[in-house]
Structures are given as C-alpha cells and as structure tokens.
Design a protein around this motif. Structure first.
Motif, PDB file in Angstrom:
ATOM      1  N   GLY A  84       0.818  -1.208   0.000  1.00 34.29           N
ATOM      2  CA  GLY A  84       0.000   0.000   0.000  1.00 34.29           C
ATOM      3  C   GLY A  84       0.849   1.253   0.000  1.00 34.29           C
ATOM      4  O   GLY A  84       2.072   1.203   0.191  1.00 34.29           O
ATOM      5  N   PRO A  85       0.257   2.421  -0.245  1.00 32.55           N
ATOM      6  CA  PRO A  85      -1.182   2.569  -0.506  1.00 32.55           C
ATOM      7  C   PRO A  85      -1.549   2.242  -1.948  1.00 32.55           C
ATOM      8  O   PRO A  85      -0.765   2.459  -2.865  1.00 32.55           O
ATOM      9  CB  PRO A  85      -1.435   4.050  -0.198  1.00 32.55           C
ATOM     10  CG  PRO A  85      -0.118   4.712  -0.494  1.00 32.55           C
ATOM     11  CD  PRO A  85       0.944   3.723  -0.140  1.00 32.55           C
ATOM     12  N   THR A  86      -2.749   1.670  -2.126  1.00 37.08           N
ATOM     13  CA  THR A  86      -3.309   1.441  -3.454  1.00 37.08           C
ATOM     14  C   THR A  86      -4.675   2.092  -3.524  1.00 37.08           C
ATOM     15  O   THR A  86      -5.366   2.226  -2.510  1.00 37.08           O
ATOM     16  CB  THR A  86      -3.436  -0.065  -3.753  1.00 37.08           C
ATOM     17  OG1 THR A  86      -4.293  -0.673  -2.774  1.00 37.08           O
ATOM     18  CG2 THR A  86      -2.074  -0.760  -3.701  1.00 37.08           C
ATOM     19  N   LYS A  87      -5.095   2.470  -4.706  1.00 36.42           N
ATOM     20  CA  LYS A  87      -6.337   3.222  -4.881  1.00 36.42           C
ATOM     21  C   LYS A  87      -7.479   2.384  -5.443  1.00 36.42           C
ATOM     22  O   LYS A  87      -8.637   2.772  -5.336  1.00 36.42           O
ATOM     23  CB  LYS A  87      -6.096   4.428  -5.790  1.00 36.42           C
ATOM     24  CG  LYS A  87      -5.129   5.457  -5.216  1.00 36.42           C
ATOM     25  CD  LYS A  87      -4.962   6.633  -6.146  1.00 36.42           C
ATOM     26  CE  LYS A  87      -4.022   7.694  -5.560  1.00 36.42           C
ATOM     27  NZ  LYS A  87      -3.837   8.842  -6.482  1.00 36.42           N
ATOM     28  N   LYS A  88      -7.147   1.246  -6.059  1.00 32.14           N
ATOM     29  CA  LYS A  88      -8.179   0.451  -6.713  1.00 32.14           C
ATOM     30  C   LYS A  88      -8.188  -0.982  -6.189  1.00 32.14           C
ATOM     31  O   LYS A  88      -7.228  -1.450  -5.601  1.00 32.14           O
ATOM     32  CB  LYS A  88      -7.934   0.422  -8.231  1.00 32.14           C
ATOM     33  CG  LYS A  88      -8.006   1.783  -8.910  1.00 32.14           C
ATOM     34  CD  LYS A  88      -7.758   1.636 -10.398  1.00 32.14           C
ATOM     35  CE  LYS A  88      -7.839   2.974 -11.120  1.00 32.14           C
ATOM     36  NZ  LYS A  88      -7.567   2.827 -12.574  1.00 32.14           N
ATOM     37  N   ASP A  89      -9.323  -1.658  -6.439  1.00 34.11           N
ATOM     38  CA  ASP A  89      -9.380  -3.088  -6.176  1.00 34.11           C
ATOM     39  C   ASP A  89      -8.384  -3.816  -7.073  1.00 34.11           C
ATOM     40  O   ASP A  89      -8.089  -3.375  -8.189  1.00 34.11           O
ATOM     41  CB  ASP A  89     -10.779  -3.636  -6.464  1.00 34.11           C
ATOM     42  CG  ASP A  89     -11.816  -3.141  -5.466  1.00 34.11           C
ATOM     43  OD1 ASP A  89     -11.419  -2.604  -4.415  1.00 34.11           O
ATOM     44  OD2 ASP A  89     -13.025  -3.300  -5.745  1.00 34.11           O
ATOM     45  N   SER A  90      -7.866  -4.929  -6.587  1.00 34.67           N
ATOM     46  CA  SER A  90      -6.941  -5.749  -7.374  1.00 34.67           C
ATOM     47  C   SER A  90      -7.404  -7.199  -7.321  1.00 34.67           C
ATOM     48  O   SER A  90      -7.918  -7.665  -6.308  1.00 34.67           O
ATOM     49  CB  SER A  90      -5.515  -5.653  -6.820  1.00 34.67           C
ATOM     50  OG  SER A  90      -5.092  -4.311  -6.723  1.00 34.67           O
ATOM     51  N   LYS A  91      -7.198  -7.917  -8.424  1.00 42.42           N
ATOM     52  CA  LYS A  91      -7.525  -9.331  -8.477  1.00 42.42           C
ATOM     53  C   LYS A  91      -6.246 -10.140  -8.659  1.00 42.42           C
ATOM     54  O   LYS A  91      -5.382  -9.778  -9.462  1.00 42.42           O
ATOM     55  CB  LYS A  91      -8.498  -9.636  -9.628  1.00 42.42           C
ATOM     56  CG  LYS A  91      -9.890  -9.084  -9.421  1.00 42.42           C
ATOM     57  CD  LYS A  91     -10.799  -9.446 -10.594  1.00 42.42           C
ATOM     58  CE  LYS A  91     -12.197  -8.860 -10.414  1.00 42.42           C
ATOM     59  NZ  LYS A  91     -13.087  -9.187 -11.575  1.00 42.42           N
ATOM     60  N   PHE A  92      -6.134 -11.231  -7.906  1.00 44.90           N
ATOM     61  CA  PHE A  92      -4.951 -12.071  -7.968  1.00 44.90           C
ATOM     62  C   PHE A  92      -5.364 -13.538  -8.078  1.00 44.90           C
ATOM     63  O   PHE A  92      -6.358 -13.962  -7.495  1.00 44.90           O
ATOM     64  CB  PHE A  92      -4.078 -11.896  -6.722  1.00 44.90           C
ATOM     65  CG  PHE A  92      -3.512 -10.510  -6.557  1.00 44.90           C
ATOM     66  CD1 PHE A  92      -2.326 -10.151  -7.178  1.00 44.90           C
ATOM     67  CD2 PHE A  92      -4.174  -9.566  -5.786  1.00 44.90           C
ATOM     68  CE1 PHE A  92      -1.811  -8.871  -7.030  1.00 44.90           C
ATOM     69  CE2 PHE A  92      -3.675  -8.291  -5.625  1.00 44.90           C
ATOM     70  CZ  PHE A  92      -2.475  -7.946  -6.255  1.00 44.90           C
ATOM     71  N   SER A  93      -4.559 -14.313  -8.795  1.00 42.73           N
ATOM     72  CA  SER A  93      -4.720 -15.762  -8.866  1.00 42.73           C
ATOM     73  C   SER A  93      -3.555 -16.411  -8.134  1.00 42.73           C
ATOM     74  O   SER A  93      -2.393 -16.037  -8.349  1.00 42.73           O
ATOM     75  CB  SER A  93      -4.751 -16.238 -10.323  1.00 42.73           C
ATOM     76  OG  SER A  93      -5.887 -15.726 -10.995  1.00 42.73           O
TER      77      SER A  93
END
Length: 283
Positions: free
Chosen positions: A147-156
């Motif tokens: 962080g910091p991050t501003k958006k949702d993230s998707k991970f596999s």
C-alpha cells in the motif's frame, strides 16, 4: 398565552431533523471497511489428478514412484490498501498425519517418521518449502500487495504437491544391495489454508481451509527380475480434497520451523532388536 408553532416552522423543523438523520446514515455508509471485511475469495478450486501412482524400476539400487498431484487454485479480490501496509496472500500447508513404511520381508521395516507428530506432542507440522516460512512456496503460491493502493486488485494463487521418493531395494542398514523390499505403505493427511497476513502487524486472516489425503500400497516381489517386481494395489484413484464450510485455525507449528522435510527421520525397525536411526533430522 402559549402560541402553537406555525405550519412553516413545523416544516422547517422536520427538514432539519431529516437532514441530520441522513447525515448520520451517510456517515455510516461512507465509513471505509477494513481490509478484513473487504477481501473476497471469488473462486477456489481443488483436486487430485485422476491418474494412478506410477512406478519406476529403472534403477538397480532404488524403486521410485510418483503420486498424482494435489492442486489448489484461488482468485481473490483485494480492496484498496490504505497507508503503507503490506499484505501477503497465499497458501500455507501442514502435515497432520504420516505413515510411511517400507517392509523388507521378515527382516523388518524402514519408516520415515515425524517424531513430535508421531508422539502426539504437536497437532501438525509445517510443510513450507523451508525458505519462505510459513508459505508453501513463493512463486505462484503467494502474492504481495504493497500500500497505498487506490483500486481493487484481483490475484490468482495456485499450488500443487505430490510425492516422488526413492526406496532402496535392499535393507537400508545393510552393505548388501540384494533385493528384499516386499511392500510400501504410505498414508498422509494435510490441511491447506488460503491466508492473508499483514507483514507489519502479523494480523492473519484465514480465507479458506482445505483437507486432503494421499494413500498408496505397492506390493513387491523381490525374487522377480528388475522391471517386473512392483505392483500398485488400491487405491488406484485418490479421494478428492474437501473444501471446508467452516475455516479451521492454523496450529502454531504450521507457521514456524522446522518443516516436515527437515524434521523427518528415517528409522530401521528390525523384527528382532532395537530400532536404528538411519537418517537423523536436519534441524
């Protein structure tokens, strides 16, 4: 004489109260959710390959076998991370039970053992790769969000596991390599967790729990020529893993050293006489 409020004054008072109430509701709705409340497991799949255990008799010194793979896969939605927090999400695995016996006719048997697990001193032992504790691995098995991050993230996130050991044809405490191996028995159980850990605070979120088991029985006729000695007995197909409806806690020993590979010891247990340590633990 007391005067009653005019209709306009009642209307104004009602509007003020309504806006105050809406403000309270709005403030509740706008309050940001914690990481714990916002992380979502979008998908989780697990299986053991349907192929049977394969046997390799190409060596005159050892028999080798390769079990089918256990596999686990998850897709995770990670919310924006406030501040300079760092979270790692991945797979942690522990061995709960191990029976691994190689019988040599009427001479005795060799066995790989986890002494503390065998004696009931611990519930489970880490099955980490031995480097990236407590994680099973550090390639496809984990992801890290800084962080910091501003958006949702998707991970596999994925992992796989199987057994590919070598077992000597001859008695392991003997200088002779005369084939005497007569059977191999193995029965191991594991718990695998999908977990998120805050690297600064060690806050741990268990997202999913999987249980699985691998069993095999190989019958061996040491009198037969090399290449024709071993025969796989049931089960030919492994029972499929279970995704638990309720998460289980992670035992403390599953998070720290030693791992199963470093803690295991190879014993020789003769039909007559005292047990002998063939290979001591590494830790």
């Amino acid at each position: 004489m007391r005067l009653s409020p005019s209709p306009d004054r009642w209307t104004l008072l009602w509007i003020v109260l309504l806006f105050n109430a809406m403000g309270c509701i709005q403030s509740i709705r706008c309050k940001p959710k914690s990481f714990r409340d916002s992380i979502i497991v979008l998908e989780v799949n697990t299986s053991i390959d349907s192929n049977p255990t394969s046997i390799d008799e190409s060596s005159s010194v050892v028999l080798r076998y390769r079990t089918p793979h256990f596999r686990a896969f998850a897709r995770v939605l990670v919310p924006p991370v406030a501040g300079k927090e760092t979270w790692t999400i991945g797979w942690i695995q522990a061995c709960n039970h191990m029976e691994f016996y190689n019988t040599y006719g009427n001479k005795g048997m060799s066995s790989w053992e986890l002494p503390d697990l065998r004696d009931g001193k611990i519930q489970a032992i880490s099955d980490s790769d031995g480097v990236n504790y407590p994680w099973y691995g550090n390639t496809t098995e984990t992801c890290t969000i800084v962080g910091p991050t501003k958006k949702d993230s998707k991970f596999s996130i994925s992992m796989n596991d199987n057994f590919y050991p070598s077992v000597t044809w001859g008695v392991p405490v003997s200088d002779s390599n005369v084939p005497q191996l007569s059977s191999i028995h193995r029965d191991q159980s594991f718990t695998t967790w999908l977990v998120a850990i805050n690297q600064a605070t060690s806050e741990t979120l268990i997202l999913q729990t999987i249980r699985w088991r691998m069993r095999l029985h190989i019958q061996v006729d040491p009198e037969k020529p090399l290449g024709h000695r071993a025969l796989l007995n049931e089960p030919f197909t492994q029972e499929q893993p279970q995704i638990l409806g309720k998460n289980e806690p992670i035992p403390p020993n599953a998070m720290v050293k030693p791992n199963a590979n470093d803690a295991q010891v190879l014993m020789w247990r003769p039909k007559n006489g005292d047990p002998v340590v063939v290979i001591p633990p590494k830790y």
